[in-house]
Design an enzyme around this catalytic site. Structure first.
Site, mmCIF file in Angstrom:
data_model
loop_
_atom_site.group_PDB
_atom_site.id
_atom_site.type_symbol
_atom_site.label_atom_id
_atom_site.label_comp_id
_atom_site.label_asym_id
_atom_site.label_seq_id
_atom_site.Cartn_x
_atom_site.Cartn_y
_atom_site.Cartn_z
ATOM 1 N N SER A 262 2.618 -5.857 -1.144
ATOM 2 C CA SER A 262 1.641 -6.370 -0.187
ATOM 3 C C SER A 262 2.160 -7.659 0.476
ATOM 4 O O SER A 262 3.170 -7.634 1.166
ATOM 5 C CB SER A 262 0.297 -6.592 -0.890
ATOM 6 O OG SER A 262 -0.711 -6.917 0.030
ATOM 7 N N LEU A 263 1.494 -8.796 0.240
ATOM 8 C CA LEU A 263 1.955 -10.077 0.790
ATOM 9 C C LEU A 263 3.420 -10.335 0.448
ATOM 10 O O LEU A 263 4.168 -10.919 1.241
ATOM 11 C CB LEU A 263 1.059 -11.192 0.232
ATOM 12 C CG LEU A 263 1.333 -12.663 0.533
ATOM 13 C CD1 LEU A 263 2.361 -13.284 -0.378
ATOM 14 C CD2 LEU A 263 1.676 -12.908 1.990
ATOM 15 N N ARG B 10 -2.686 -14.343 8.664
ATOM 16 C CA ARG B 10 -3.031 -13.070 8.017
ATOM 17 C C ARG B 10 -4.160 -13.251 7.009
ATOM 18 O O ARG B 10 -5.114 -12.473 6.969
ATOM 19 C CB ARG B 10 -1.781 -12.509 7.329
ATOM 20 C CG ARG B 10 -1.951 -11.138 6.657
ATOM 21 C CD ARG B 10 -0.610 -10.711 6.064
ATOM 22 N NE ARG B 10 -0.618 -9.373 5.464
ATOM 23 C CZ ARG B 10 -0.811 -9.100 4.191
ATOM 24 N NH1 ARG B 10 -1.050 -10.105 3.341
ATOM 25 N NH2 ARG B 10 -0.766 -7.860 3.738
ATOM 26 N N HIS C 126 -5.994 -3.733 2.571
ATOM 27 C CA HIS C 126 -5.289 -2.483 2.875
ATOM 28 C C HIS C 126 -6.205 -1.293 3.158
ATOM 29 O O HIS C 126 -5.748 -0.162 3.197
ATOM 30 C CB HIS C 126 -4.285 -2.145 1.761
ATOM 31 C CG HIS C 126 -3.224 -3.178 1.599
ATOM 32 N ND1 HIS C 126 -2.222 -3.374 2.525
ATOM 33 C CD2 HIS C 126 -3.040 -4.120 0.639
ATOM 34 C CE1 HIS C 126 -1.453 -4.382 2.133
ATOM 35 N NE2 HIS C 126 -1.943 -4.856 0.995
ATOM 36 N N GLN D 193 0.850 -2.225 7.756
ATOM 37 C CA GLN D 193 0.672 -2.533 6.335
ATOM 38 C C GLN D 193 -0.697 -3.145 6.056
ATOM 39 O O GLN D 193 -1.277 -2.955 4.991
ATOM 40 C CB GLN D 193 1.784 -3.486 5.871
ATOM 41 C CG GLN D 193 1.823 -3.720 4.373
ATOM 42 C CD GLN D 193 1.999 -5.180 4.002
ATOM 43 O OE1 GLN D 193 1.305 -6.043 4.533
ATOM 44 N NE2 GLN D 193 2.919 -5.459 3.103
#
Length: 313
Positions: free
Chosen positions: A93-94, A118, A202, A251
């Site tokens: 992820s991040l 973000r 997500h 993503q």
């Protein structure tokens, strides 16, 4: 580069008050990295990392820059301490942003700007309390998709993290996630529990934030990565900056295919995977995904030194 070596970078959830203290004491570049990032972030990230409080560093708009910088600091400490370099990178992820900084595709300064935005976009995309995430253990992908479809009832709930065989995280509207937890338990899940996360990461609920994230990504420079990065969206490798941007936008609202990412590494003859950053969450997942791979962490100075010694032998 060592063709049998890969580095992976953790995302949200691995942060803790006091993280990296021992590594920072042994490797001055850690504090230098935090200072560089703090100037851009507008707040002392090292002080946050050391003093917390925990509820503050758990806020997604704080956690994301903090974990990015922690991963980059560990990577720089590694590069200063040894000539061993991986042939592949990935991030959960991040952590994928951290991987692109380590790959030389994105500068730390630009990455801090992007992940700060973000985090804010993700926080604002769903009203407080309206979204939820949950971990489901013991059901496979087909079962979980069926559970989510039944639980949705016009709302959003979907698998968002395929972390390891039998370990799937779902996200969406709070009520729909609660229904999915109940249905998963009825379907034979070993465990189905809500996570302490208010942002449904997500999931499709993040789609409204993607346009603004695209603007933020368009405003920073990307280069072709010097070390290939296996991405979360499809387990593929992008070398062209425009394609990397597109995958990072996608993503935001796509499932993290961690099982696929680690499987790709194993198929490319990676034998050792180092988790670069606080904690060792990914080590636990990686061992379950690819039993042929040996996993190491850099969670503290003892682990850091032991990993260098083991891989230099």
């Amino acid at each position: 580069m060592n063709t049998g070596l890969a580095f992976v970078f953790p995302g949200q959830g691995s942060q803790s008050v006091g993280m990296l203290k021992g590594i920072a004491d042994a490797h001055p570049v850690v504090l230098d990295t935090f200072a560089e990032a703090s100037e851009v972030f507008g707040q002392d990230l090292w002080k946050l990392a050391q003093d917390g409080p925990q509820e503050v560093i758990a806020l997604t708009e704080i956690t994301q820059p903090l974990m990015l910088v922690a991963g980059v600091a560990c990577w720089r400490a590694w590069c200063a301490a040894t000539d061993l370099r991986p042939s592949l990178l990935a991030g959960h992820s991040l952590g994928e942003y951290t991987a692109y900084v380590a790959a030389g595709s994105l500068s730390l300064v630009d990455a801090v700007k992007v992940v700060k935005t973000r985090g804010e976009l993700m926080r604002d995309a769903c009203p407080d309390g309206a979204g939820k995430m949950a971990a489901i253990l013991g059901l496979d992908e087909t079962q979980m998709r069926a559970v989510c479809e039944q639980a949705a009832q016009g709302q959003v709930v979907q698998p968002v993290n395929f972390n390891a065989p039998g370990q799937i995280v779902i996200a969406g509207h709070s009520e729909a996630v609660d229904r999915a937890i109940s249905l998963a338990s009825q379907a034979g899940a070993k465990k189905a529990m809500a996570l302490a996360v208010s942002v449904p990461c997500h999931s499709d609920l993040m789609k409204p934030a993607s346009e603004k994230l695209a603007e933020s990504l368009a405003a920073v420079n990307f280069a072709a990565p010097a070390i290939p990065v296996v991405n979360n969206v499809d387990g593929g490798i992008e070398l062209e900056p425009t394609a990397i941007r597109e995958k990072l936008i996608k993503q935001l609202y796509s499932a993290v295919l961690w099982v696929d990412s680690v499987t790709v590494m194993a198929e490319k003859n990676v034998q050792n995977i180092v988790e670069c950053g606080p904690g060792k969450v990914l080590c636990g997942l990686n061992k379950r995904i690819a039993k042929s791979v040996t996993c190491y962490s850099l969670q503290d100075e003892s682990a850091f030194s032991a990993t260098i010694a083991a891989l230099s032998a």
